[in-house]
Design a protein around this motif. Structure first.
Motif, mmCIF file in Angstrom:
data_model
loop_
_atom_site.group_PDB
_atom_site.id
_atom_site.type_symbol
_atom_site.label_atom_id
_atom_site.label_comp_id
_atom_site.label_asym_id
_atom_site.label_seq_id
_atom_site.Cartn_x
_atom_site.Cartn_y
_atom_site.Cartn_z
ATOM 1 N N ASP A 114 0.812 -1.222 0.000
ATOM 2 C CA ASP A 114 0.000 0.000 0.000
ATOM 3 C C ASP A 114 0.840 1.264 0.000
ATOM 4 N N GLY A 115 2.130 1.138 -0.213
ATOM 5 C CA GLY A 115 2.958 2.341 -0.329
ATOM 6 C C GLY A 115 4.357 1.994 -0.807
ATOM 7 N N LEU A 116 4.877 2.819 -1.694
ATOM 8 C CA LEU A 116 6.257 2.684 -2.157
ATOM 9 C C LEU A 116 6.883 4.069 -2.069
ATOM 10 N N ARG A 117 7.998 4.154 -1.385
ATOM 11 C CA ARG A 117 8.650 5.471 -1.268
ATOM 12 C C ARG A 117 10.139 5.311 -1.539
ATOM 13 N N PHE A 118 10.653 6.117 -2.467
ATOM 14 C CA PHE A 118 12.068 6.000 -2.819
ATOM 15 C C PHE A 118 12.907 6.833 -1.857
ATOM 16 N N ASP A 119 13.909 6.189 -1.272
ATOM 17 C CA ASP A 119 14.817 6.875 -0.349
ATOM 18 C C ASP A 119 16.065 7.281 -1.128
ATOM 19 N N GLU A 120 16.187 8.602 -1.350
ATOM 20 C CA GLU A 120 17.289 9.081 -2.198
ATOM 21 C C GLU A 120 18.649 8.918 -1.539
ATOM 22 N N ALA A 121 18.661 8.859 -0.202
ATOM 23 C CA ALA A 121 19.951 8.741 0.488
ATOM 24 C C ALA A 121 20.548 7.355 0.296
ATOM 25 N N THR A 122 19.698 6.344 0.204
ATOM 26 C CA THR A 122 20.218 4.976 0.125
ATOM 27 C C THR A 122 19.946 4.313 -1.229
ATOM 28 N N ASP A 123 19.248 5.021 -2.102
ATOM 29 C CA ASP A 123 18.834 4.442 -3.397
ATOM 30 C C ASP A 123 18.058 3.135 -3.185
ATOM 31 N N ARG A 124 17.141 3.203 -2.267
ATOM 32 C CA ARG A 124 16.322 2.012 -1.999
ATOM 33 C C ARG A 124 14.846 2.389 -1.922
ATOM 34 N N TRP A 125 14.027 1.431 -2.258
ATOM 35 C CA TRP A 125 12.581 1.622 -2.093
ATOM 36 C C TRP A 125 12.136 1.131 -0.717
ATOM 37 N N HIS A 126 11.336 1.940 -0.052
ATOM 38 C CA HIS A 126 10.670 1.496 1.172
ATOM 39 C C HIS A 126 9.289 1.003 0.769
ATOM 40 N N ALA A 133 5.052 -5.634 8.423
ATOM 41 C CA ALA A 133 6.247 -4.817 8.580
ATOM 42 C C ALA A 133 6.744 -4.369 7.208
ATOM 43 N N PRO A 134 7.194 -3.105 7.103
ATOM 44 C CA PRO A 134 7.732 -2.651 5.818
ATOM 45 C C PRO A 134 9.072 -3.317 5.516
ATOM 46 N N VAL A 135 9.447 -3.328 4.273
ATOM 47 C CA VAL A 135 10.766 -3.824 3.879
ATOM 48 C C VAL A 135 11.402 -2.783 2.977
ATOM 49 N N SER A 392 -3.469 -0.176 -11.665
ATOM 50 C CA SER A 392 -2.823 -1.024 -10.650
ATOM 51 C C SER A 392 -1.523 -0.400 -10.144
ATOM 52 N N PHE A 393 -0.861 0.399 -10.981
ATOM 53 C CA PHE A 393 0.373 1.062 -10.530
ATOM 54 C C PHE A 393 0.035 2.238 -9.615
ATOM 55 N N LEU A 394 -1.009 2.987 -10.005
ATOM 56 C CA LEU A 394 -1.378 4.155 -9.199
ATOM 57 C C LEU A 394 -1.823 3.735 -7.806
ATOM 58 N N ARG A 395 -2.512 2.599 -7.727
ATOM 59 C CA ARG A 395 -3.023 2.167 -6.422
ATOM 60 C C ARG A 395 -1.913 1.719 -5.466
ATOM 61 N N LEU A 396 -0.687 1.623 -5.973
ATOM 62 C CA LEU A 396 0.435 1.282 -5.083
ATOM 63 C C LEU A 396 0.852 2.482 -4.239
ATOM 64 N N ASP A 397 0.359 3.675 -4.599
ATOM 65 C CA ASP A 397 0.679 4.893 -3.861
ATOM 66 C C ASP A 397 2.195 5.129 -3.845
ATOM 67 N N VAL A 398 2.725 5.467 -5.001
ATOM 68 C CA VAL A 398 4.178 5.543 -5.196
ATOM 69 C C VAL A 398 4.674 6.973 -5.052
ATOM 70 N N THR A 399 5.739 7.137 -4.292
ATOM 71 C CA THR A 399 6.390 8.447 -4.164
ATOM 72 C C THR A 399 7.850 8.310 -4.590
ATOM 73 N N GLY A 400 8.242 9.140 -5.556
ATOM 74 C CA GLY A 400 9.594 9.034 -6.096
ATOM 75 C C GLY A 400 10.508 10.143 -5.625
ATOM 76 N N VAL A 401 11.438 10.519 -6.479
ATOM 77 C CA VAL A 401 12.440 11.546 -6.161
ATOM 78 C C VAL A 401 11.753 12.886 -5.903
ATOM 79 N N ASP A 402 12.284 13.645 -4.956
ATOM 80 C CA ASP A 402 11.746 14.969 -4.584
ATOM 81 C C ASP A 402 10.305 14.908 -4.094
#
Ligand code: N01
Length: 539
Positions: A114-126, A133-135, A392-402
């Protein structure tokens, strides 16, 4: 590898795969030597063929080719009982593959991302999951399906309705008993057209609420004869290779092509179309003439042939006319394949309501009110389709760079590059996304190809120590322009279909599919890879 709800730090993986449908499972298999976890919202594998268990659900591409090609033993050993497999056989196949290749242990079932967030400091997706539990992961493969986000229209008073209702893509595993019931089906796309004959045979009374009639061809499904099966099994190697260079990632067993419609007299046109109809070639019917999908006049000849078939089948001429599509070219919406659809309207227990004449005003406690009367219903079936390709992609609630969300980015247009990556959303790969041949191709094979391209790239990045790959707005623009230019020369623009997002209120109108052909698509992607991933930024 498993995480627990009490972990302070999210468990990190190399790759998260979202969805255990046919492409997600293949991604898991292809990356079996890496640390990969797959999240699946359902409690079983199969994706589309797990969710869509409505009565009559069946694939309309022959099963000998609508199957995995990656393992020869699998394709030699597996036996498809029918020419076009019903949902249960496809689900059984998916389960067999999951067991045979040991995929299950890396799939977390009943776990919706239910959520994808890109962490710019580590170049990883949360990656956050409902109730778990999140991974984190370096890369995410969104194998979420092009037809997964169900469309439940906002009917006035829907919440008041006291009867039973089901969307076809969320069908109860134990089925629905229609015996003695008054049933209403809303929607006459592929799904409605498959389910209506089966429901009509079981229910006391069926009311079909049709907004737009569809063009449908008889599926001519049949038990798979051994000679046909053997022919495929003997020739699999060569046919699969041909499919990889075909415009639709499919094998055309007996293509007939008679040039332009206008090379022939009206009598000859009819004779040729009759012959093509009787060849039981399904979707290939549309390839009978070369200009069916490029000339409105040519298309009308084929459309009128189908309307004539409707008139020959449906005994009441008023009902036949209501079932006859007249507002869009044949093939510009996904053509349907049926078993006894038009014949169903000759049954005494079946009624057709034309919503263009008498629209739905509201749901009531007991059923549906149309402009002229109330229809009391014990069960309502919503065969109302999907927020196709992008939903189906939008429903993942994705947040990218900035902090930009995918929803913001796609507010006016679903942009991406090669149908695979969206600028500002690094290390996130889409399978069957907008900009790919996806739904206009044989999706298991085109999905295999995309998975192979993406997983090869993921490996290469690991080997080269590259932690981030992104694309650019310029690359997206170029891809979008190429897609638009190709779509302009087709008749797809003339229909209000889910291909252009017209079925979802507020969705930007755009032809979302790469229409240049699977063969051209794969050559473009291969060339990009050979040119050092031109259009991508690797850091
Ligand atoms: O969905 P659809 P589907 N009020 O969007 C109507 C694949 N598939 O689930 O046309 C009243 O095609 C809507 O009316 P209109 C295949 O690619 C494959 O049937 O928008 N009606 C339409 O009639 C297919 O194309 C297979 O005017 C409303 C229907 O609901 C795709 O899935 C089998 C409405 C939706 O038709 C989707 O098919 C099944 C409203 N508010 C599906 N909203 C096989 O391989 C929508 N409708 C065999």
């Amino acid at each position: 590898m498993a995480s627990t709800a009490s972990s302070a730090q999210p468990v990190d993986h190399d790759v998260v795969v979202i969805g255990a449908g046919f492409t997600g499972m293949y991604a898991l298999h292809t990356l079996r030597d890496l640390d990969v976890v797959c999240f699946e919202a359902g409690d079983g594998v199969g994706g589309t063929w797990y969710w869509n268990r409505y009565p009559g659900a069946r694939v309309d591409i022959e099963s000998m080719q609508y199957s995995y090609s990656f393992d020869d033993d699998l394709q030699q050993e597996w036996r498809w009982p029918e020419y076009f497999s019903p949902q249960a056989d496809l689900e059984a196949y998916a389960n067999h593959v999951a067991d045979r290749f040991g995929l299950r242990e890396r799939i977390r079932f009943s776990t919706r991302v239910d959520g994808l967030r890109f962490d710019e400091a580590t170049d990883r997706w949360h990656v956050s999951v409902a109730g778990g539990a999140p991974v984190t992961a370096r890369s995410v493969i969104a194998a979420t399906g092009a037809l997964n986000a169900r469309n439940v229209p906002d009917f006035p008073g829907f919440e008041r309705y006291q009867g039973e209702w089901h969307h076809t893509s969320a069908w109860p595993r134990d089925g629905v008993d229609f015996t003695g019931k008054r049933v209403g089906v809303i929607g006459t796309g592929s799904t409605g057209i498959q389910s209506i004959p089966v429901i009509a045979a079981a229910a006391d009374h069926l009311t079909v609420f049709q907004r737009t009639p569809a063009y449908t061809l008889p599926a001519f499904n049949r038990p798979l004869d051994e000679a046909h099966e053997q022919d495929w099994k003997t020739n699999y190697r060569q046919r699969r290779a041909e499919m990889r260079t075909n415009t639709a990632a499919s094998y055309r067993t007996s293509e007939v092509n008679h040039g332009s419609v206008f090379d022939h007299t009206p009598e000859q046109q009819r004779e040729i179309l009759e012959q093509a109809w009787s060849m039981r070639n399904g979707l290939l019917f549309l390839t009978t003439f070369t200009d069916t999908m490029t000339s409105l006049e040519a298309n009308e000849v084929v459309a009128e042939f189908i309307r004539q078939k409707i008139r020959e089948t449906v005994t009441d001429p008023v009902v036949a006319e209501r079932l006859s599509p007249r507002t869009y070219p044949v093939g510009s919406k996904r053509i349907c394949m049926d078993t006894g659809y038009y014949e169903t309207f000759n049954r005494p227990n079946v009624e057709l309501v034309d919503l263009r004449e008498t629209p739905i005003v509201a749901f009531t406690e007991h059923g549906i009110r149309t402009a002229d009367r109330d229809h009391d219903l014990d069960v309502v079936v919503l065969a109302t389709g999907f927020d196709g390709v992008t939903g189906s992609f939008l429903r993942l609630d994705v947040t990218g760079v900035d902090g930009i969300t995918l929803r913001e980015k796609w507010q006016h247009r679903a942009t991406n590059y090669l149908g695979l990556m969206v600028a500002g959303f690094p290390n996130l790969f889409m399978i069957h996304g907008p900009g790919s041949p996806g739904v206009l191709s044989q999706m298991i094979s085109s999905g295999e190809w995309q998975v192979e391209w993406v997983t090869r790239l993921i490996r290469e990045l690991r080997e080269r120590g590259i932690s981030r790959i992104d694309t650019t707005p310029e690359a997206e623009q170029g891809w979008g322009a190429e897609m638009d230019e190709m779509a302009e020369h087709t008749l797809y623009q003339y229909a209000d279909s889910w291909y252009v997002g017209a079925n979802i209120p507020g969705k930007p109108r755009q032809f979302m599919i790469y229409i240049g052909g699977f063969d051209r698509y794969t050559s473009r992607c291969e060339q990009v890879a050979q040119d050092g991933y031109e259009g991508f930024v690797l850091t």
